[in-house]
Design a protein around this motif. Structure first.
Motif, PDB file in Angstrom:
ATOM      1  N   LEU A   1       0.653  -1.118  -0.719  1.00 57.20           N
ATOM      2  CA  LEU A   1       0.033   0.188  -0.094  1.00 57.20           C
ATOM      3  C   LEU A   1       0.961   1.220   0.169  1.00 57.20           C
ATOM      4  O   LEU A   1       0.692   2.190  -0.858  1.00 57.20           O
ATOM      5  N   LYS A   2       1.725   1.072   0.420  1.00 61.74           N
ATOM      6  CA  LYS A   2       2.385   2.649   0.823  1.00 61.74           C
ATOM      7  C   LYS A   2       3.570   2.764  -0.543  1.00 61.74           C
ATOM      8  O   LYS A   2       3.945   4.323  -0.679  1.00 61.74           O
ATOM      9  N   PRO A   3       4.285   1.968  -0.788  1.00 63.94           N
ATOM     10  CA  PRO A   3       4.282   1.699  -2.450  1.00 63.94           C
ATOM     11  C   PRO A   3       3.688   2.553  -3.073  1.00 63.94           C
ATOM     12  O   PRO A   3       4.216   3.864  -4.222  1.00 63.94           O
ATOM     13  N   TYR A   4       2.496   1.456  -3.280  1.00 65.08           N
ATOM     14  CA  TYR A   4       1.328   2.065  -3.937  1.00 65.08           C
ATOM     15  C   TYR A   4       1.683   3.639  -4.379  1.00 65.08           C
ATOM     16  O   TYR A   4       1.655   4.584  -4.936  1.00 65.08           O
ATOM     17  N   MET A   5       1.613   3.858  -3.172  1.00 63.58           N
ATOM     18  CA  MET A   5       0.374   5.460  -3.065  1.00 63.58           C
ATOM     19  C   MET A   5       1.757   6.600  -3.242  1.00 63.58           C
ATOM     20  O   MET A   5       1.306   7.433  -3.747  1.00 63.58           O
ATOM     21  N   ASP A   6       3.178   6.233  -3.106  1.00 63.29           N
ATOM     22  CA  ASP A   6       4.030   6.762  -3.302  1.00 63.29           C
ATOM     23  C   ASP A   6       4.453   6.972  -5.177  1.00 63.29           C
ATOM     24  O   ASP A   6       4.552   8.524  -4.965  1.00 63.29           O
ATOM     25  N   HIS A   7       3.954   5.921  -5.768  1.00 54.37           N
ATOM     26  CA  HIS A   7       3.752   6.225  -6.793  1.00 54.37           C
ATOM     27  C   HIS A   7       2.798   7.488  -7.047  1.00 54.37           C
ATOM     28  O   HIS A   7       3.108   7.753  -8.206  1.00 54.37           O
ATOM     29  N   PHE A   8       1.919   8.203  -6.326  1.00 55.51           N
ATOM     30  CA  PHE A   8       0.806   8.874  -6.859  1.00 55.51           C
ATOM     31  C   PHE A   8       1.019  10.009  -5.742  1.00 55.51           C
ATOM     32  O   PHE A   8       0.562  11.490  -6.393  1.00 55.51           O
ATOM     33  N   ARG A   9       2.222   9.911  -5.589  1.00 50.85           N
ATOM     34  CA  ARG A   9       2.541  11.246  -4.070  1.00 50.85           C
ATOM     35  C   ARG A   9       2.690  12.573  -5.284  1.00 50.85           C
ATOM     36  O   ARG A   9       2.115  13.593  -4.965  1.00 50.85           O
ATOM     37  N   GLU A  10       3.047  12.714  -6.211  1.00 51.45           N
ATOM     38  CA  GLU A  10       3.055  14.109  -6.994  1.00 51.45           C
ATOM     39  C   GLU A  10       2.076  14.001  -7.501  1.00 51.45           C
ATOM     40  O   GLU A  10       1.540  16.163  -7.196  1.00 51.45           O
ATOM     41  N   THR A  11       0.887  13.432  -7.495  1.00 53.75           N
ATOM     42  CA  THR A  11      -0.350  14.243  -8.262  1.00 53.75           C
ATOM     43  C   THR A  11      -1.863  13.961  -6.855  1.00 53.75           C
ATOM     44  O   THR A  11      -2.286  15.064  -7.016  1.00 53.75           O
ATOM     45  N   LEU A  12      -1.436  12.968  -6.365  1.00 51.43           N
ATOM     46  CA  LEU A  12      -3.075  12.521  -5.404  1.00 51.43           C
ATOM     47  C   LEU A  12      -2.617  12.631  -3.484  1.00 51.43           C
ATOM     48  O   LEU A  12      -1.371  11.972  -3.482  1.00 51.43           O
ATOM     49  N   SER A  13      -2.745  13.434  -2.873  1.00 53.57           N
ATOM     50  CA  SER A  13      -2.580  12.656  -1.688  1.00 53.57           C
ATOM     51  C   SER A  13      -3.244  11.613  -1.194  1.00 53.57           C
ATOM     52  O   SER A  13      -4.169  11.009  -2.365  1.00 53.57           O
ATOM     53  N   PRO A  14      -2.236  10.852  -0.477  1.00 50.96           N
ATOM     54  CA  PRO A  14      -3.287   9.226  -0.385  1.00 50.96           C
ATOM     55  C   PRO A  14      -4.773   9.115   0.023  1.00 50.96           C
ATOM     56  O   PRO A  14      -4.902   8.295  -0.314  1.00 50.96           O
ATOM     57  N   MET A  15      -5.412   9.603   0.954  1.00 57.07           N
ATOM     58  CA  MET A  15      -6.675  10.088   0.446  1.00 57.07           C
ATOM     59  C   MET A  15      -7.291  10.635  -0.465  1.00 57.07           C
ATOM     60  O   MET A  15      -8.218   9.908  -0.889  1.00 57.07           O
ATOM     61  N   GLN A  16      -7.182  11.259  -1.819  1.00 53.94           N
ATOM     62  CA  GLN A  16      -7.595  11.175  -3.062  1.00 53.94           C
ATOM     63  C   GLN A  16      -7.481  10.309  -3.916  1.00 53.94           C
ATOM     64  O   GLN A  16      -8.209   9.916  -4.084  1.00 53.94           O
ATOM     65  N   LEU A  17      -6.084   9.219  -3.949  1.00 56.05           N
ATOM     66  CA  LEU A  17      -6.177   8.237  -3.729  1.00 56.05           C
ATOM     67  C   LEU A  17      -6.713   6.952  -3.845  1.00 56.05           C
ATOM     68  O   LEU A  17      -8.022   6.547  -4.453  1.00 56.05           O
ATOM     69  N   SER A  18      -7.308   7.038  -2.020  1.00 53.41           N
ATOM     70  CA  SER A  18      -8.589   6.418  -1.282  1.00 53.41           C
ATOM     71  C   SER A  18      -9.761   6.538  -2.293  1.00 53.41           C
ATOM     72  O   SER A  18     -10.863   5.407  -2.573  1.00 53.41           O
TER      73      SER A  18
ATOM     74  N   ALA B   1      -7.207   6.988 -16.462  1.00 56.69           N
ATOM     75  CA  ALA B   1      -5.691   6.697 -17.526  1.00 56.69           C
ATOM     76  C   ALA B   1      -4.619   6.852 -15.882  1.00 56.69           C
ATOM     77  O   ALA B   1      -3.583   6.084 -15.993  1.00 56.69           O
ATOM     78  N   LEU B   2      -5.335   7.571 -15.440  1.00 55.70           N
ATOM     79  CA  LEU B   2      -4.110   8.326 -14.180  1.00 55.70           C
ATOM     80  C   LEU B   2      -3.718   6.929 -13.298  1.00 55.70           C
ATOM     81  O   LEU B   2      -2.687   6.522 -12.916  1.00 55.70           O
ATOM     82  N   LEU B   3      -4.737   5.964 -12.812  1.00 62.17           N
ATOM     83  CA  LEU B   3      -5.238   4.815 -12.068  1.00 62.17           C
ATOM     84  C   LEU B   3      -4.499   3.734 -13.025  1.00 62.17           C
ATOM     85  O   LEU B   3      -3.342   2.885 -12.382  1.00 62.17           O
ATOM     86  N   THR B   4      -5.053   4.061 -14.154  1.00 59.76           N
ATOM     87  CA  THR B   4      -4.106   2.529 -15.137  1.00 59.76           C
ATOM     88  C   THR B   4      -2.711   2.779 -14.636  1.00 59.76           C
ATOM     89  O   THR B   4      -2.103   1.585 -14.760  1.00 59.76           O
ATOM     90  N   GLU B   5      -2.445   3.819 -15.501  1.00 63.35           N
ATOM     91  CA  GLU B   5      -0.534   3.408 -15.562  1.00 63.35           C
ATOM     92  C   GLU B   5      -0.214   3.740 -14.211  1.00 63.35           C
ATOM     93  O   GLU B   5       1.180   3.308 -13.949  1.00 63.35           O
ATOM     94  N   GLY B   6      -0.326   4.301 -13.353  1.00 63.33           N
ATOM     95  CA  GLY B   6       0.118   4.142 -11.730  1.00 63.33           C
ATOM     96  C   GLY B   6      -0.315   2.741 -11.672  1.00 63.33           C
ATOM     97  O   GLY B   6       0.814   2.287 -11.058  1.00 63.33           O
ATOM     98  N   ALA B   7      -1.725   1.855 -11.841  1.00 61.17           N
ATOM     99  CA  ALA B   7      -0.689   0.398 -11.216  1.00 61.17           C
ATOM    100  C   ALA B   7      -0.479  -0.418 -12.277  1.00 61.17           C
ATOM    101  O   ALA B   7       0.113  -0.982 -11.964  1.00 61.17           O
ATOM    102  N   ARG B   8      -0.280   0.107 -13.403  1.00 62.23           N
ATOM    103  CA  ARG B   8       0.657  -0.805 -14.427  1.00 62.23           C
ATOM    104  C   ARG B   8       2.320  -0.735 -14.168  1.00 62.23           C
ATOM    105  O   ARG B   8       2.845  -1.347 -14.145  1.00 62.23           O
ATOM    106  N   SER B   9       2.713   0.121 -14.072  1.00 55.28           N
ATOM    107  CA  SER B   9       3.985   0.462 -13.542  1.00 55.28           C
ATOM    108  C   SER B   9       4.357   0.074 -11.751  1.00 55.28           C
ATOM    109  O   SER B   9       4.693  -0.674 -11.443  1.00 55.28           O
ATOM    110  N   PHE B  10       3.502  -0.027 -11.165  1.00 54.44           N
ATOM    111  CA  PHE B  10       3.573   0.040  -9.590  1.00 54.44           C
ATOM    112  C   PHE B  10       3.723  -1.987  -9.860  1.00 54.44           C
ATOM    113  O   PHE B  10       4.092  -2.498  -9.334  1.00 54.44           O
TER     114      PHE B  10
END
Length: 159
Positions: free
Chosen positions: A23-40, A102-111
């Motif tokens: 979970l933490k590394p996944y959320m770190d993928h989005f750190r530049e774009t979304l906060s952990p709560m926004q990602l949730s 698109a943002l979630l898909t790309e982040g998920a693929r990378s992760f």
């Protein structure tokens, strides 16, 4: 002090390690774009579809006022849309936009590439880990207040 049972230790350790290793590394993928709560919030919308502010705040254990602020920021960056409920026009439902998907898909693929790269170093344990994840993905959506609902399907997007 009372000793924890094996099941209690197993569940607790699973939660701690899942947070640390996944979970933490996944959320770190989005750190530049979304906060952990926004990602949730986006993750819940992807998993469950359109939801009201009340539903979102209940699932994330936050106040409706806090959720209103979070959703407003997501709306401002173009990753959620607001839609009036068909039965009660006063009720607003939130859903992710194509930009969010698109943002979630790309982040998920990378992760996933990273996780599978790490898992690839596990050898035979890699397949066991993937099977365990599949089992958890099938069962976890059915958990409700500690009980397991019968039937049900995965809430994984695209399934």
């Amino acid at each position: 002090m009372e000793q924890a049972t094996t099941n209690e230790r197993t569940v607790f350790t699973f939660m701690v390690l899942t947070h640390e290793k996944l979970l933490k590394p996944y959320m770190d993928h989005f750190r530049e774009t979304l906060s952990p709560m926004q990602l949730s919030v986006l993750g819940l919308l992807e998993a469950y579809g359109m939801m009201s502010m009340t539903e979102l705040s209940e699932k994330l254990h936050t106040t409706r006022q806090q959720m209103t602020q979070i959703v407003a920021r997501l709306f401002d960056i173009g990753v959620v849309e607001r839609h009036p409920d068909e039965r009660d026009r006063r009720l607003i439902k939130i859903r992710p936009t194509e930009k969010a998907q698109a943002l979630l898909t790309e982040g998920a693929r990378s992760f996933v590439r990273e996780v599978l790269g790490m898992a690839g170093r596990l050898g035979e344990d890699e397949q066991q880990l993937l099977r365990a994840m599949e089992t958890a993905n099938r069962i976890l959506p059915r958990l409700t207040n500690g009980a397991v609902e019968s039937g049900g399907s995965s809430c994984i997007p695209g399934e």
